[in-house]
Motif scaffolding. Structure first.
Motif, PDB file in Angstrom:
ATOM      1  N   TYR A  41      -2.285   2.762   5.073  1.00 27.87           N
ATOM      2  CA  TYR A  41      -3.637   2.362   4.651  1.00 27.87           C
ATOM      3  C   TYR A  41      -4.672   3.370   5.119  1.00 27.87           C
ATOM      4  O   TYR A  41      -5.539   3.796   4.343  1.00 27.87           O
ATOM      5  CB  TYR A  41      -3.955   0.975   5.206  1.00 27.87           C
ATOM      6  CG  TYR A  41      -5.424   0.624   5.152  1.00 27.87           C
ATOM      7  CD1 TYR A  41      -6.017   0.257   3.955  1.00 27.87           C
ATOM      8  CD2 TYR A  41      -6.210   0.687   6.297  1.00 27.87           C
ATOM      9  CE1 TYR A  41      -7.370  -0.056   3.895  1.00 27.87           C
ATOM     10  CE2 TYR A  41      -7.554   0.385   6.252  1.00 27.87           C
ATOM     11  CZ  TYR A  41      -8.129   0.009   5.053  1.00 27.87           C
ATOM     12  OH  TYR A  41      -9.473  -0.283   5.007  1.00 27.87           O
ATOM     13  N   LEU A  62      -5.110  -3.369  -0.677  1.00 27.96           N
ATOM     14  CA  LEU A  62      -6.115  -2.457  -0.123  1.00 27.96           C
ATOM     15  C   LEU A  62      -7.437  -3.173   0.097  1.00 27.96           C
ATOM     16  O   LEU A  62      -8.108  -2.980   1.125  1.00 27.96           O
ATOM     17  CB  LEU A  62      -6.305  -1.262  -1.061  1.00 27.96           C
ATOM     18  CG  LEU A  62      -5.235  -0.171  -1.021  1.00 27.96           C
ATOM     19  CD1 LEU A  62      -5.425   0.797  -2.184  1.00 27.96           C
ATOM     20  CD2 LEU A  62      -5.277   0.586   0.308  1.00 27.96           C
ATOM     21  N   GLN A  71      -4.222   6.468   5.928  1.00 31.84           N
ATOM     22  CA  GLN A  71      -4.045   7.733   5.226  1.00 31.84           C
ATOM     23  C   GLN A  71      -4.673   7.668   3.833  1.00 31.84           C
ATOM     24  O   GLN A  71      -5.268   8.644   3.360  1.00 31.84           O
ATOM     25  CB  GLN A  71      -2.559   8.075   5.115  1.00 31.84           C
ATOM     26  CG  GLN A  71      -2.298   9.454   4.503  1.00 31.84           C
ATOM     27  CD  GLN A  71      -0.817   9.746   4.370  1.00 31.84           C
ATOM     28  OE1 GLN A  71      -0.033   8.856   4.057  1.00 31.84           O
ATOM     29  NE2 GLN A  71      -0.428  10.982   4.618  1.00 31.84           N
ATOM     30  N   GLN A  72      -4.568   6.515   3.207  1.00 32.50           N
ATOM     31  CA  GLN A  72      -5.146   6.344   1.878  1.00 32.50           C
ATOM     32  C   GLN A  72      -6.667   6.308   1.936  1.00 32.50           C
ATOM     33  O   GLN A  72      -7.350   6.957   1.145  1.00 32.50           O
ATOM     34  CB  GLN A  72      -4.613   5.046   1.257  1.00 32.50           C
ATOM     35  CG  GLN A  72      -5.315   4.607  -0.016  1.00 32.50           C
ATOM     36  CD  GLN A  72      -4.936   5.453  -1.198  1.00 32.50           C
ATOM     37  OE1 GLN A  72      -3.893   6.083  -1.187  1.00 32.50           O
ATOM     38  NE2 GLN A  72      -5.777   5.478  -2.227  1.00 32.50           N
ATOM     39  N   ARG A  73      -7.232   5.547   2.874  1.00 31.67           N
ATOM     40  CA  ARG A  73      -8.674   5.322   2.920  1.00 31.67           C
ATOM     41  C   ARG A  73      -9.433   6.362   3.748  1.00 31.67           C
ATOM     42  O   ARG A  73     -10.660   6.433   3.666  1.00 31.67           O
ATOM     43  CB  ARG A  73      -8.957   3.931   3.479  1.00 31.67           C
ATOM     44  CG  ARG A  73      -8.588   2.790   2.552  1.00 31.67           C
ATOM     45  CD  ARG A  73      -9.363   2.867   1.273  1.00 31.67           C
ATOM     46  NE  ARG A  73      -9.450   1.589   0.592  1.00 31.67           N
ATOM     47  CZ  ARG A  73      -9.290   1.431  -0.702  1.00 31.67           C
ATOM     48  NH1 ARG A  73      -9.014   2.487  -1.460  1.00 31.67           N
ATOM     49  NH2 ARG A  73      -9.412   0.244  -1.255  1.00 31.67           N
ATOM     50  N   VAL A 125       0.829  -1.207   0.000  1.00 34.91           N
ATOM     51  CA  VAL A 125       0.000   0.000   0.000  1.00 34.91           C
ATOM     52  C   VAL A 125       0.861   1.253   0.000  1.00 34.91           C
ATOM     53  O   VAL A 125       0.611   2.200  -0.758  1.00 34.91           O
ATOM     54  CB  VAL A 125      -0.955  -0.009   1.209  1.00 34.91           C
ATOM     55  CG1 VAL A 125      -1.658   1.338   1.365  1.00 34.91           C
ATOM     56  CG2 VAL A 125      -1.979  -1.125   1.064  1.00 34.91           C
ATOM     57  N   ASP A 126       1.884   1.301   0.856  1.00 32.41           N
ATOM     58  CA  ASP A 126       2.728   2.497   0.950  1.00 32.41           C
ATOM     59  C   ASP A 126       4.122   2.076   1.391  1.00 32.41           C
ATOM     60  O   ASP A 126       4.456   2.122   2.580  1.00 32.41           O
ATOM     61  CB  ASP A 126       2.135   3.498   1.947  1.00 32.41           C
ATOM     62  CG  ASP A 126       2.809   4.865   1.856  1.00 32.41           C
ATOM     63  OD1 ASP A 126       3.903   4.948   1.273  1.00 32.41           O
ATOM     64  OD2 ASP A 126       2.237   5.844   2.360  1.00 32.41           O
TER      65      ASP A 126
END
Length: 690
Positions: free
Chosen positions: A482, A446, A484-486, A362-363
């Motif tokens: 995760y 994800l 931060q992304q979602r 993811v990151d």
């Protein structure tokens, strides 16, 4: 078929209706609307669901509501499918024939009885309710054949072999219907002021459990709803207290459990060790020590028996909260404590390894705790245990049930730590390595984390109360990228706060710094800049005390972003300068392949898979300029020669693409050049300086 003497009657065998029946409006509409019934055959409905979901009550209510449309006969039989001794079909047929008016002796042969039964119902407008059926073979001989008939079958088993049947699956009641049912059952005891949400949750919104809870309150006028909730919160005794006379939740669960085969019982018991609401076959396989295919087959068999529930999302299953408590009781009674601890610790290590592997997809540039701070989970993620072919691990508000009861399975008040997996004795079923399919790319990771996020929060909550505190900060640290992304801010904050409390209790400075960084990022995403700044300042202080420069640099960059958002350009530049200085002093994070591919490459040797590039003679002036670059900038320049993109370079040196751009701007400025091609030419002219 022999001739019989008949005294025709209008058979009325339905049991009394349930006075506190509530809800199930959609199901009632389907069962009682003759306009939707087939015109050429009897209407056949099969109500399935776990024990205690109110299948019988719904069938009887529907039969009474539809009764006027079928005036000639109302037949009912309890087939005893889960009593251990199902009712023989000939016995049911004789009872039906007597109710329909047969007065003479009846034959012993089942086929002859079936023929007599169908003859008796020919041309009759009748309804038949067959309760608690064991299987299709028990049901087929008892079904009416004419078009003017309605048959309702209830069973915990999925009777998919009944041709033409319309299945209706029942589960726990919706919140509003459950509250209405409790109010109706309590009658005058209900004042409307009681806080019943907690009681309904403790009952798992199961109609049988709600009815028992109401009966306990009615039999004890001095007991309040809060008093009953206090009793039921003891998870080790909840099932025993959900008893009213000869009706018990534990008895219903026991009958379902005993109907399972031996291997399926073991899988069911081990499901008590899984945290959260739902789970995948891979998790069940790991905790049970079997292959994924074996776990999938066992779960499908249990779903067909309504022991577990197949969720709407493919490949996900759930276990009712009361069934989870029952599984924990059976686990404690039937399995060795060392075996249970080994299974739980092994599953924990597998899960944490997968979480970190998914987080890497993811990151990959997100700063995270070193492996030394998270125990065996870090080594597990690095080694790829439990990973698929690519070496990468696979990826409703959670029900906080079964924790105390499960913790007592091992005879201790705490769940084993990660390291316990290496110390405990393992049963043969726990020794099977279970490689399972894994997400091969970022989107798959994800999706896996989306499916598991509630369960991971439940895992952290459990370990805060009973288990290894390192789990409490390992999981939120891995999920920072995760979240931060979602932008799942509520879960992010909850998990990081639990991790921070655990890290403070353990006096782990690096873990505290990681949790403050997470809380700062969540606050920034929520536009709470002052709160975010406070967390970032704490991150810097803790990083300094712990000697963790990577997280200091990350916090400085975040502080620069806050200052810029507030319009304070000077402060932003100050923090960016601190961030850049720290980046220059940090050790390189190139892997061994990158180092051998560039710095250790003999002059003039072609790279594998790349065209040969003749190396020019060394240029003293270029070498002098090279020394002006920082160590990190030299690394970036070497990787530019390989033709890597900013994204690829960022992955190699574990930073963000923006950081790579920052280094490239510095290279352009210091070398007075303006393109990547000129960087490559400069590196070649300087003979690939070391």
């Amino acid at each position: 078929m022999r001739a019989l003497d008949w005294a025709p009657t209008r058979a009325r065998l339905l049991p009394p209706d349930t006075t506190d029946f509530t809800g199930r409006l959609c199901e009632l509409a389907a069962l009682t609307n003759p306009a939707t019934f087939p015109s050429h055959a009897a209407a056949l409905f099969v109500l399935t669901g776990s024990g205690g979901t109110g299948k019988t009550a719904l069938a009887v209510r529907a039969a009474r509501l539809a009764g006027d449309s079928f005036p000639d006969a109302h037949l009912y039989a309890d087939l005893g499918g889960y009593t251990g001794v199902p009712t023989p079909v000939p016995d049911v047929l004789r009872r039906f024939l007597r109710a329909l008016g047969a007065t003479g002796p009846l034959p012993e042969d089942q086929d002859e009885l079936v023929g007599m039964f169908r003859t008796a119902l020919a041309g009759q407008r009748c309804l038949v309710v067959l309760d608690d059926a064991a299987d299709e073979a028990q049901v087929r001989p008892l079904l009416p054949a004419g078009p003017d008939a309605l048959a309702i079958v209830t069973s915990r088993n999925w009777l998919g072999g009944l041709a033409g049947a319309l299945p209706l699956r029942l589960g726990p009641m919706p919140d509003a219907e459950a509250a209405a049912m409790l109010a109706r059952a309590l009658g005058p005891r209900w004042t409307g002021k009681e806080d019943v949400d907690g009681l309904l949750a403790l009952c798992g919104y199961l109609p049988l459990a709600i009815r028992i809870a109401a009966a306990r309150l009615l039999s004890r006028p001095q007991m309040s709803v809060d008093d009953l909730c206090d009793q039921l919160r003891d998870e080790r005794r909840r099932l025993k207290r959900l008893t009213a006379g000869d009706i018990t939740v534990q008895g219903v669960l026991t009958s379902s459990y005993e109907a399972l085969d031996g291997p399926d019982r073991e899988v069911f018991r081990r499901l008590a060790l899984l945290r959260g609401y739902d789970f995948c076959p891979e998790a069940a396989a790991r905790v049970a020590g079997i292959t994924r295919e074996e776990a999938q087959e066992a779960l499908d068999r249990m779903a067909d028996r309504s022991v577990v529930r197949a969720e709407s999302e493919p490949g996900r299953y759930s276990l009712h909260s009361l069934a989870r408590l029952f599984a924990a009781d059976r686990l404690a009674a039937d399995e060795d404590a060392d075996t249970v601890r080994a299974a739980e610790a092994g599953h924990l290590r597998w899960l944490l390894g997968r979480v970190r592997a998914a987080a890497d997809l993811v990151d990959p540039a997100m700063v995270r705790l070193p492996a030394a701070e998270i125990g065996d989970a870090g080594a597990l993620a690095a080694s790829g245990e439990g990973a698929g072919p690519d070496g990468v691990g696979e990826a409703r508000e959670t029900e906080r049930t079964g924790e105390t009861a499960i913790a007592t399975v091992t005879g201790h008040t705490a769940t084993p730590s990660i390291a316990d997996h290496r110390r405990t004795t393992r049963s043969p079923r726990d020794t099977v390595p279970v490689p399972t399919p894994a997400p091969a790319h970022r989107e798959a990771a994800l999706a896996w984390l989306d499916a598991e996020r509630h369960n991971l929060l439940a895992l952290v909550r459990h370990h805060r109360r009973f288990g290894d505190p390192a789990v409490c900060w390992t999981v939120p640290d891995a999920l920072r990228g995760y979240y931060q992304q979602r932008r799942r801010l509520r879960d992010w904050i909850r998990m990081a706060e639990i991790g921070l409390a655990a890290a403070q209790g353990a006096r782990n400075l690096r873990a505290q710094a990681a949790m403050h960084l997470s809380l700062g990022m969540a606050a920034f995403a929520s536009d709470r800049l002052a709160e975010a700044e406070d967390h970032y300042q704490r991150t810097v202080a803790l990083g300094l005390n712990a000697g963790w420069q990577e997280i200091e640099a990350a916090a400085y960059r975040c502080l620069a972003g806050i200052a810029l958002a507030l319009g304070d350009t000077a402060t932003s530049e100050k923090y960016l300068s601190l961030w850049a200085d720290l980046n220059e002093t940090l050790e390189q994070r190139l892997d061994a392949d990158a180092a051998l591919l560039t710095a250790e490459q003999p002059q003039g040797e072609a790279q594998p898979g790349s065209p040969a590039v003749p190396m020019p003679e060394p240029d003293a002036a270029a070498a002098k300029k090279w020394s002006v670059l920082s160590r990190r900038e030299q690394t970036v320049a070497r990787l530019v020669v390989q033709g890597l993109t900013n994204q690829q370079i960022a992955k190699r040196i574990r930073c963000s693409p923006e950081t790579v751009k920052f280094h490239l701007r510095n290279i352009f400025r210091k070398l007075a050049i303006g393109s990547r091609v000129e960087i490559a030419r400069f590196v070649l002219v300087s003979s690939g300086p070391r």
